[in-house]
Structures are given as structure tokens and as C-alpha cells.
Design an enzyme around this catalytic site. Sequence first.
Site, PDB file in Angstrom:
ATOM      1  N   LYS A 123      -9.490   5.915   0.930  1.00 38.60           N
ATOM      2  CA  LYS A 123      -8.247   5.296   1.320  1.00 38.60           C
ATOM      3  C   LYS A 123      -7.580   6.219   2.390  1.00 38.60           C
ATOM      4  O   LYS A 123      -8.144   7.394   2.614  1.00 38.60           O
ATOM      5  CB  LYS A 123      -7.235   5.502   0.006  1.00 38.60           C
ATOM      6  CG  LYS A 123      -5.802   5.059   0.208  1.00 38.60           C
ATOM      7  CD  LYS A 123      -4.701   5.271  -1.083  1.00 38.60           C
ATOM      8  CE  LYS A 123      -3.504   4.738  -0.752  1.00 38.60           C
ATOM      9  NZ  LYS A 123      -2.701   4.968  -1.910  1.00 38.60           N
ATOM     10  N   SER A 154      -0.291   3.126  -7.898  1.00 36.97           N
ATOM     11  CA  SER A 154      -1.030   2.629  -6.867  1.00 36.97           C
ATOM     12  C   SER A 154      -2.541   2.408  -6.819  1.00 36.97           C
ATOM     13  O   SER A 154      -2.987   1.897  -6.091  1.00 36.97           O
ATOM     14  CB  SER A 154      -0.621   3.657  -5.397  1.00 36.97           C
ATOM     15  OG  SER A 154       0.524   3.300  -5.000  1.00 36.97           O
ATOM     16  N   SER A 206       0.000   0.819  -3.550  1.00 33.26           N
ATOM     17  CA  SER A 206      -0.141   0.956  -2.052  1.00 33.26           C
ATOM     18  C   SER A 206      -1.702   1.091  -1.795  1.00 33.26           C
ATOM     19  O   SER A 206      -2.062   1.034  -0.573  1.00 33.26           O
ATOM     20  CB  SER A 206       0.410   2.507  -1.754  1.00 33.26           C
ATOM     21  OG  SER A 206      -0.384   3.470  -2.209  1.00 33.26           O
TER      22      SER A 206
END
Length: 484
Positions: free
Chosen positions: A76, A175, A151
Site C-alpha cells: 500500500k 481499511s 482505504s
Amino acid sequence: MHSLSVAEMASALTEGQCTSEELAQVFLDRIARFDTQLNSLITVDPERALAQARAADARRRQGGCGPLTGIPIIHKDIFLTQDQRTTCGSRMLERFVPHFDATIVARCAAAGLVTLGKSNMDEFAMGSSNETSYFGPVRNPWDTARVPGGSSGGSAAAVAARLAPLATGSDTGGSIRQPAALCGITGLKPTYGRVSRWGMIAFASSLDQAGVFGRDARDCALLLELMAGFDPRDSTSVDRPVPAYSASLEQSLAGLRVGVPAEFFGAGLEPAVGAAVETALAALKDLGATVHPVHLPNLGLSVPTYYTLAPAEASSNLSRFDGVRYGHRCEQPANLEDLYKRSRAEGFGTEVKRRIMIGTYVLSAGYYDAYYLKAQRCRRLITEDFRRAFETVDVLVGPTAPEVAFRLGEKTDDPVKMYLSDINTIAVNLAGLPGLSLPAGFVDGLPVGMQLIGPHFSEGRLLNVAHQFQRETDWHRQLPPAFA
Ligand code: GLN
């Protein structure tokens, strides 16, 4: 090759059926072919990936390899990667190139994993749909008109479309688990302090936790056991041995006490999602578990509590992005104040600004007691609810999200509606507990996620329950048809 589990890929590498370089190339080709449709990656670096893969092959020839040497991964874009751009999904960091690796990135590299690239995400991890990214929304591989969740939506979409077998994520209020659910993969948010946050860009430091995405529980266990563990550079990381998660997967579920909190099945839950989770609960019973109704009476406080505390912490953490020390700097500032104002106005998107405003408000003199302090008290009540529940059951089970993936744009005009996407995940962060989401069925061709929650440091048990469920079901083996 791309549809294999990591454990299967690792044995193909060991048996010489393919090399790490070939494996990396398979996924790089898929990224080139498919990611124009998904936008799941912000940065892809084929040369860097292939060089790492060749190094992994060399290591394997010398016999110095571990179980994941040569396996590709995506990080990420919240995790710092040395000499590789790290944007956190923001214009603020569009050109930021870190000079060191996050601890988990370094641990993955030391284990011989091959970084394919950096995944798209909501700006500064604020969002539930990946629509707040400066780099454009990510699309759900099961239906590209829908969101992948957020997210960590880029990581989840990439693993679901098999653009990589593994990915990292971060989870402040859901997330990892919510995008795992909406994309039909397995995702684990560990106990607060289990995995180092060093080099992970801070959103809300008392809630943020790094974790993993994979096709199934075994893949997540293999990745977590090499990422977890004490890090002297993170003062919140816990000095406690890391169990061999992949070694306890086969434990029987006979006698496992599963608690089902009624509050997870209340108003707002899409009936078909509830029905899929009920069916999954029946499967757990068949595996020997007993199912018990429980209550988390203060769960309803979790969304307002979180949306007081997380913005408060974010408003402080994000003050470092001022156009001087880090990040975007406006053109030709008239003076220092103008530099701060315009750099931040230009660098941050709407949702980030909203959080900074809320956070600054709840921390300001006169409002601190009414909002921030009260939210801290609610946090304690929520934590106590879980503690009490775990006196009588071993794990809690419910839907990860109240609905399947929604359409792009469906909630962007209504922040409160968007915030309610995390109604089942947020309390887990407030209490610092581990939570895992795994595929548990489909509604109209879209994946449903089931969440398992356990006491602090019960990651091994959660992975064990998930693995036993996955031995009996094949939801986790389904591939989105357009990306098969
Ligand atoms: N959706 C939640 C938020 O917007 C949680 C995000 C996260 O876990 N990083 O804050």
C-alpha cells in the site's frame, strides 16, 4: 499460475517448475493488461521487481531461502519504500521519495518477497471507497462500476484480480477488512502493536495498524508471521514472540465458542448479506463450533466516537505537511503564512481538509471536554463490551460490511452515509483487537465478507477458524470473471 495460492506458488518454485523471475513477469504482464481498467496501482516498477526476483532466484540456488522467497507482493502506498515514490494517495506527497524503508517493507524484502509496485488508496487512508485518492478511484474487479472499498482498495482490488498474490494494507477503522470483504479476498488487521508502524504514514496513531491481504487464510498467515514482531523503532510495538501462524491452521474447531453480536444484524444490514453470514455460521457449527448470541451494547457509539478521535489525531499528525519539511509547496509564496496556507490548500483534498477541520474543532479549548474527552470515555465503554463478550466466547462473528460493493459516486455527496460503511469494523480498532474478513458468499455476483474478531493477540485462532472454514467452502477460490 496466477490463480495458485502462495503456498502452491512456493512449492512450484521449490520444485523448479518456474523461477521467481518468470513468476514476477506473469504478474507484471497481468498488471500491464488489466490495471488500466482497475487503477489499483499508483507506481509499478518492473525493472526493480525483476532485479529482486533474480536475486531471489540466486538465493534459492544457494539454499538460503524462506517460505516466501521469490513471491510477488504489492505494498500500500502508505508504507515508505526507499528510493521509490510514496504518495499516500495525495497530491501533497506526489513527488515524495523516501530515503528508508518501512519496517514491514524491509522485513518482506529480507524474506525475499518481490515488490511489484505500490497500490492506490484513499488520500491519507481517509475513506471507505477509494474515491478520495488524488490518483483517481480504484474499481472493483467484480463490477468495475462499483467501488472496491477503502482505504486499502488498491491492494484489495489487485489481489482479487490476481495482479499480485499478496498485498499489505493499513487499517484505522476498517481499511483492510472492508475492502477485503467488498473484493472477495481474505484480509487481517492484527492486534494494535503486533506489527510495526515504523515507516507507515500516520493517520490516527492510536488506531492505525498494518496488516495483510491474500487469497486465503494460509497465505495471510505466511505473510503475517514474517511481518509481525517487536520493532524498537515503534514505541507502540509489543515485545512478545510471534507464533508460527501457519502451523496452527489445522487445529479442530470442536468446542469453539462463537459469539454472534445482535448489534451486527440490526437495521441497515442488507438482508441478503445477513443471510449469507447465517449460512456461513451454520458451516462453522458443522465444523464443531457452538454459536451463542451476545451483546455489544455500546457498539452504536463507535462511529461517532471514531469520527471524533480519528480526526483529532489526524489533525495533529498532518500538521507536518506544511510545504517546508515535507510535501507539496505552492509557487511563489508572498510570505511564510501564505506558503503554509496555499501549500496545504493545494496539497490536500476535500476529505482530508474536512477531517483536519473536525479534528481541530474537537481539540480546541472549550470543546475538548464536550467532544474529545467524551469520545475517549465512549472508547473505554466499547472496549469493555468486547472484554465482557470474550469472557463467554472465543471469537465474534458477523458481516464485515452491512452491504456488498456500492456504485462509484453513490455516497460521495454524503459523508455520514459513507462513514456508516465502517459500522461493523470501527469498534475493533477502538478496542485494539484483531479482526479478519473472509469471503462467505455472493449476492448478485458481488462478494460478501464475514468478519471474525478475537481477543488481543488471537491472530492465530482467527486464521485457524478462517482456514477451517475455507477447507469446507470455495468462495475464496472464485475469480472475477473479467480478470480470470
Ligand atoms: N473508512 C474509515 C475512515 O475513513 C477507515 C479508514 C481506515 O481504516 N484507514 O476513516
